[in-house]
Each structure stands twice: as C-alpha cells, then as structure tokens.
Design a protein around this motif. Structure first.
Motif, PDB file in Angstrom:
ATOM      1  N   ALA A  77       0.811  -1.211   0.000  1.00 26.66           N
ATOM      2  CA  ALA A  77       0.000   0.000   0.000  1.00 26.66           C
ATOM      3  C   ALA A  77       0.848   1.265   0.000  1.00 26.66           C
ATOM      4  O   ALA A  77       0.360   2.356  -0.271  1.00 26.66           O
ATOM      5  CB  ALA A  77      -0.933   0.003   1.210  1.00 26.66           C
ATOM      6  N   LEU A 143       3.585   5.841  -1.643  1.00 35.62           N
ATOM      7  CA  LEU A 143       2.145   6.067  -1.758  1.00 35.62           C
ATOM      8  C   LEU A 143       1.584   6.328  -0.364  1.00 35.62           C
ATOM      9  O   LEU A 143       1.818   5.543   0.552  1.00 35.62           O
ATOM     10  CB  LEU A 143       1.465   4.827  -2.355  1.00 35.62           C
ATOM     11  CG  LEU A 143       2.044   4.318  -3.676  1.00 35.62           C
ATOM     12  CD1 LEU A 143       1.334   3.028  -4.095  1.00 35.62           C
ATOM     13  CD2 LEU A 143       1.918   5.365  -4.776  1.00 35.62           C
ATOM     14  N   SER A 157      -8.072  -3.364  -6.409  1.00 38.62           N
ATOM     15  CA  SER A 157      -7.172  -4.218  -7.194  1.00 38.62           C
ATOM     16  C   SER A 157      -7.745  -5.600  -7.485  1.00 38.62           C
ATOM     17  O   SER A 157      -7.141  -6.371  -8.237  1.00 38.62           O
ATOM     18  CB  SER A 157      -5.835  -4.368  -6.469  1.00 38.62           C
ATOM     19  OG  SER A 157      -6.022  -4.974  -5.201  1.00 38.62           O
ATOM     20  N   GLY A 195       1.710  -2.485  -6.001  1.00 38.16           N
ATOM     21  CA  GLY A 195       2.069  -1.279  -5.242  1.00 38.16           C
ATOM     22  C   GLY A 195       3.285  -0.582  -5.838  1.00 38.16           C
ATOM     23  O   GLY A 195       3.304   0.643  -6.006  1.00 38.16           O
ATOM     24  N   LEU A 198       2.482   1.217  -8.991  1.00 38.59           N
ATOM     25  CA  LEU A 198       1.638   2.413  -8.840  1.00 38.59           C
ATOM     26  C   LEU A 198       2.425   3.666  -8.468  1.00 38.59           C
ATOM     27  O   LEU A 198       1.865   4.773  -8.451  1.00 38.59           O
ATOM     28  CB  LEU A 198       0.553   2.161  -7.779  1.00 38.59           C
ATOM     29  CG  LEU A 198      -0.519   1.129  -8.126  1.00 38.59           C
ATOM     30  CD1 LEU A 198      -1.480   0.945  -6.959  1.00 38.59           C
ATOM     31  CD2 LEU A 198      -1.293   1.536  -9.387  1.00 38.59           C
ATOM     32  N   ALA A 202      -0.484   6.486  -8.804  1.00 43.24           N
ATOM     33  CA  ALA A 202      -1.572   6.624  -7.832  1.00 43.24           C
ATOM     34  C   ALA A 202      -1.356   7.867  -6.980  1.00 43.24           C
ATOM     35  O   ALA A 202      -0.224   8.183  -6.601  1.00 43.24           O
ATOM     36  CB  ALA A 202      -1.655   5.378  -6.962  1.00 43.24           C
ATOM     37  N   CYS A 205      -3.224   5.582  -1.655  1.00 41.18           N
ATOM     38  CA  CYS A 205      -3.366   4.126  -1.652  1.00 41.18           C
ATOM     39  C   CYS A 205      -3.498   3.623  -0.222  1.00 41.18           C
ATOM     40  O   CYS A 205      -2.928   4.191   0.710  1.00 41.18           O
ATOM     41  CB  CYS A 205      -2.143   3.498  -2.329  1.00 41.18           C
ATOM     42  SG  CYS A 205      -2.266   1.715  -2.612  1.00 41.18           S
ATOM     43  N   LEU A 262      -5.716  -3.766  -2.728  1.00 40.30           N
ATOM     44  CA  LEU A 262      -5.430  -2.344  -2.561  1.00 40.30           C
ATOM     45  C   LEU A 262      -6.619  -1.517  -3.045  1.00 40.30           C
ATOM     46  O   LEU A 262      -7.305  -1.892  -3.993  1.00 40.30           O
ATOM     47  CB  LEU A 262      -4.179  -1.944  -3.356  1.00 40.30           C
ATOM     48  CG  LEU A 262      -2.865  -2.624  -2.959  1.00 40.30           C
ATOM     49  CD1 LEU A 262      -1.705  -2.038  -3.771  1.00 40.30           C
ATOM     50  CD2 LEU A 262      -2.589  -2.480  -1.465  1.00 40.30           C
ATOM     51  N   PHE A 264      -7.020   2.400  -4.322  1.00 46.78           N
ATOM     52  CA  PHE A 264      -6.155   3.544  -4.643  1.00 46.78           C
ATOM     53  C   PHE A 264      -6.869   4.536  -5.547  1.00 46.78           C
ATOM     54  O   PHE A 264      -7.866   4.205  -6.203  1.00 46.78           O
ATOM     55  CB  PHE A 264      -4.840   3.075  -5.274  1.00 46.78           C
ATOM     56  CG  PHE A 264      -4.985   2.188  -6.479  1.00 46.78           C
ATOM     57  CD1 PHE A 264      -5.161   0.812  -6.336  1.00 46.78           C
ATOM     58  CD2 PHE A 264      -4.919   2.712  -7.765  1.00 46.78           C
ATOM     59  CE1 PHE A 264      -5.293  -0.012  -7.442  1.00 46.78           C
ATOM     60  CE2 PHE A 264      -5.044   1.886  -8.885  1.00 46.78           C
ATOM     61  CZ  PHE A 264      -5.234   0.524  -8.723  1.00 46.78           C
TER      62      PHE A 264
END
Lengths: 317, 317
Positions: A77, A143, A157, A195, A198, A202, A205, A262, A264
């Motif tokens: 995350a 994140l 996700s 993760g 991202l 993102a 998250c 996740l 996000f």
C-alpha cells in the motif's frame, strides 16, 4: 534476547538470507543490515491474536503465510519493495510440528517476496504473532493515504468480500464452503508488485483490511475529499454475489474485512495505464467511483443510494 | 493497519517526532524513515508477556519504561545509537488511565534515549507488549558476541543480582523490600552510552537478561573460548550481598536474570581506557575474569571452584 527463546527461533526460523544487504541475521543481540542509499525505509507492524484475528484451529502453514502477508500488504500500500522482517511469536506450548508448518508457510511467502527474516523472539503465553516488515521506496515516491484530489478515479485491485464470505461459512456449516474465498481469508496474496507499479501514478493508496468503506474512508479523511462509488462496479466473486443475494445485503463487500486488495486513487489521465497494469498482473480489479469536493462517502446503486449500518470491523467496538 | 487499532495508537502514542530522519510516523500504512548513509542498521525485537515477564499488577508507567528498556539494551550490546522503534500492544481491555501511564513511561525513556516511536498496533487479547528497535552503527564497528579472543578481560557494567533479589522479595513478603533492587527490575537503565563508547575497544558484548552465567556463555560459545571468573569480583549491591549470605548461595548473581547490565570482553591493553569510561559514566562495573583457551566457564571463589546447578532463566524449560 533470552536464550531459551532464541534457540527456538534459531531451530525453526533461521534460514540462509537471500539478500546481500543482510550482514548478520538471527543469532546475536541485534541483526545488522546495510541501509539502502538514497531511498527511504518503509516500516510497519501488525499483531494477529488467536481467537481475535484467526480461528484457533487454522492450519499452521496458512497462519505462517497470513501473518507475513498482512504486513507485506502494508508495504504494498506504500509502494515499497520488501527488504527485511522480524517475527515475535508467543506460544502456549512447544509443538514442533506446528512450528515447522508455520515456519514453512512464513518462509515460502518470504522467499517469493524477496524479504528476509532477520530477527525474532519466542515467548510463552497465549498464541499471538507480531510481524514487523521493512521495505524501501525512492524518496518522494511513497504512496500515502493523503494524496487524493477531487476528481481522481477510485480503484480496487481485485474482488472484494471473499474473505468475508469465508468467515461466514466457517462459522455457519449450513453455508456452502468455497476454496477461492477460503484462500482470500487464509492465504491472501499481498499486492506488492502492483504497489511498486503504482509509484508515480496513484495519488493515494491503502490496503483493504477493515473493509472497503472504512479503508476508503481513511483516504478521504486524510486527503480532505469525498467520494461517490457505484455498488455494481465493485468486483465481487460469483459465489460472494450469490451469498449477498441470498441475504439481501448488496452492501456486504463494503463492510467485510481481511481482503488485502489495494484501494487507490489515480488522476483520470492515468486511467489507461492503470487498466494496462491490472491486466498485465492478471488482477480482476477496476474503477469503482470517483473522489469529489463534497466530504463524505456516497454509495450509489441501481436501487438508489445505500446507507451503511456499520463502517467495517473495528477492534474494541 | 486496522482502524480501531490505529486510533488507539494515535490517541495515546502519537507525539511529535524528535528526529529529523522521521519523514512520516504514525498514521499511514507504513512509517517512512530516512536511511542512515554509510552506516549499518541494527535491529532487535522482544516481547514481554503478562505473568511470564512481569507481574500483572506492575505499574503501567514502569512497564512502559521496561518494555522499551529491554530492547534498547540490545542496541546497547551492539554499540548502536537508537533511531526508531515500534510498539505492538495487546490489551485485554481499554483502560485509558493505564494507557496514559504506560505511554508516559515509554515516551520518557524514548525521549531521553533519542529514539522515536514511528509505528504501532493495538489488538485485543491477553496483555503482551512487543517492541521493535532500530539503531545505527558505523560499518565494521558493531559489537558482536563472537569477537572474544583467549586472554581478553571480562567486564560487567554494574552490580548484578538486584533484579533477581527484587523478584524474590516481590514473591515473598517476609523478605525486606529494597528500592534500588526494585528499580533494577522494573526500570532498568539501558547502557546505550556505554555500548557506543565500547566501539573499537570491546571484542565482544552482550546484555545480561538471562543471567550472567548464561549470557557470558553465549559469548564463550560464539567466540570459541572459555573463561575463568572470580565470584568475589562480581559487583553486587550490599542488600543483595546480605540476601546471598542469608540463603548461603554465593552463586546467586550468576543465575538471576533481568539485570540489563552489559557483559563484555576487552583485550588487556585497553583496560585503563575501559576503567576510565566506566568511571566517567558513573558505572560501578569492573573486571570479573578473563577468557581462556580451554572451553567452558570456570568459576573460582575464595572457597574454591563453584558449580552451578542451573544456568539461568530459560522459557519453556
């Protein structure tokens, strides 16, 4: 570390480190680890208590897996790459078969995730497991929960509610058991690769441990935004869908915990890249809504707006 | 981290970081920490369980102190400078007075030691405390258990047996209570400054948690040396000396745990520097013997050689 305790960690958990940055693992007062240069260390800790976080008769191997998985999920995350972990195990008795199985489940996931167990402590008491994980992430690339802006797309996700349904059928033998949902509950697959993918895409998250509504709520409050999500867009496994219909609870996936997918947010111009990442990782996730200027979480469905009567699983409440 | 849990950590344990390398502390999936450049991270974890490691009625403030102190003691034994810690707290109930007191004791020692609490988890279950500490030490300067050579001098950093005597008088009201010994047991002062001072001087080091004989035994086995120590040279507080005489047990300080002094070895040419360091830190420690080529621990006294009937406190045995 006290000796009798250390011997048990040494006997069951001391395997050769796979990482070259582990200078000294189990066996001294401290482990020694080479710090990553020009990166930031991400760190998290979680405890699982018997009878609270897992059933007492859960197989030791899946418990070993899960106790590491829920912590790797926190690294996921954050967009962090796993590095090192420690294990503090409180045991009511020494059961060598149980310990060997637990260790196998723990180490299989550790090996697959590129993380090394570098320290531990075993103590005598009611069964409880505390795992501490460390990872690394380039500075400025972590994140957080706090980065969402109004108008960002909200993603999950993968399918939600599988672990929640497993909890139901484990408690009620009249319900139909399901292998996929049982795996969601007992051996969740932490979304570490996602993760990391991202990073830079993102805006916020979190992992879904308490339930989608509660965890998305953390992003909203930390980011000072609201959100509208569409109930029918939340991915749900067919067997969970059938259960939801049988109990007439369309909000079921909003409130069940332990999914470890996740949740996000992404700026809309990244949508096609996110969809491509999910597809390349074989993840059945998707966009479930959008953040808004107005505070609060609005849940829309084809039957109209939905109201939650509880916001997810919380300890002590 | 699950929400109900996180809120409790946030309410009672979230104080402003004192360290500039803490980029993000409590409140997201992970803490974010700036890695020390060109140094090595030292890491340790210890769990304290109610009824096993402490009496259930121990004051919360001293328990907060001790749960961090025993971990700082591991950093001290490695010669590491404290950086960051996490706290995983399993509680049978939410007692806000207890939590405030525990937090005060924990934070007072953390502040004094320059360490920041950067993460935590509270769960519901039988009272147990897992603390995880991280520190830093220049590469190649960490104190290990494995570096002693035959002929090295063996030191302890202070009086031994005080915590052991406190355990005795807490269990037996007929014995005379003593404030110094109670502090040894409940609020030990981890020898962090001494550990850092021993970098480059001590050849091996360990903290005395299981008892002097058991912990020195770890140095001996890891270093492949033996040792001769002199019973009368072990520093012992007068009240402990009186107790030892009353029970006719001259070996008492060899076998009692929880002292959290350091036991370390030094090449003889460093003796005067070590004595000066102990004096400058106001520590009543001293040299108690010497390592030898012959394996095993030989304990000499004015009454002749001493034999131990147990080697210290071990869990599960």
């Amino acid at each position: 570390m006290p000796r009798g305790e250390f011997d048990l960690i040494d006997e069951f958990f001391n395997r050769s480190p796979q990482r070259s940055d582990v200078l000294l693992a189990i066996g001294d007062d401290c482990a020694l680890l080479e710090a990553p240069t020009s990166e930031v260390i991400a760190l998290s800790v979680d405890t699982l208590v018997s009878g609270v976080h897992f059933f007492e008769d859960v197989p030791a191997k899946t418990l070993g897996h899960k106790s590491l998985a829920v912590n790797l999920s926190d690294l996921a995350a954050t967009g962090a790459e796993p590095l090192w972990c420690t294990l503090a195990l409180t045991l009511p008795e020494i059961d060598r078969h149980w310990l060997a199985d637990f260790s196998d489940g723990f180490h299989a996931l550790a090996h697959r995730s590129g993380i090394d167990l570098v320290g531990g402590d075993t103590t005598h008491g009611p069964l409880a497991i505390t795992v501490h994980v460390m990872g690394r992430v380039p500075k400025g690339n972590a994140l957080l929960r706090s980065g969402a802006s109004p108008g960002d797309l909200i993603y999950v996700s993968g399918p939600i509610g599988g672990a929640g349904y497993a909890l139901e059928f484990l408690r009620n033998p009249e319900l139909k058991a399901d292998a996929f949902c049982l795996k969601c509950l007992q051996e969740p697959d932490p979304r570490v690769t996602l993760g990391i993918s991202l990073r830079g895409l993102a805006s916020a998250c979190i992992d879904i441990s308490d339930g989608l509504a509660a965890d998305l709520g953390h992003i909203l409050s930390k980011s000072n935004v609201g959100a509208t999500i569409h109930l029918e867009k939340i991915p749900v496994a067919p067997q969970v869908r059938a259960y939801m219909e049988s109990i007439h609870n369309p909000g079921f996936p909003l409130c069940t915990g332990d999914d470890y997918e996740l949740c996000f947010t992404v700026p809309p111009h990244h949508q096609s890249r996110i969809d491509a990442i999910l597809e390349s990782l074989n993840l059945d996730g998707g966009c479930i809504g959008q953040t808004t200027n107005e505070p609060g979480l609005s849940i829309q469905s084809q039957q109209g707006a939905l109201y939650l009567n509880r916001s997810g699983y919380e300890h002590f409440r």
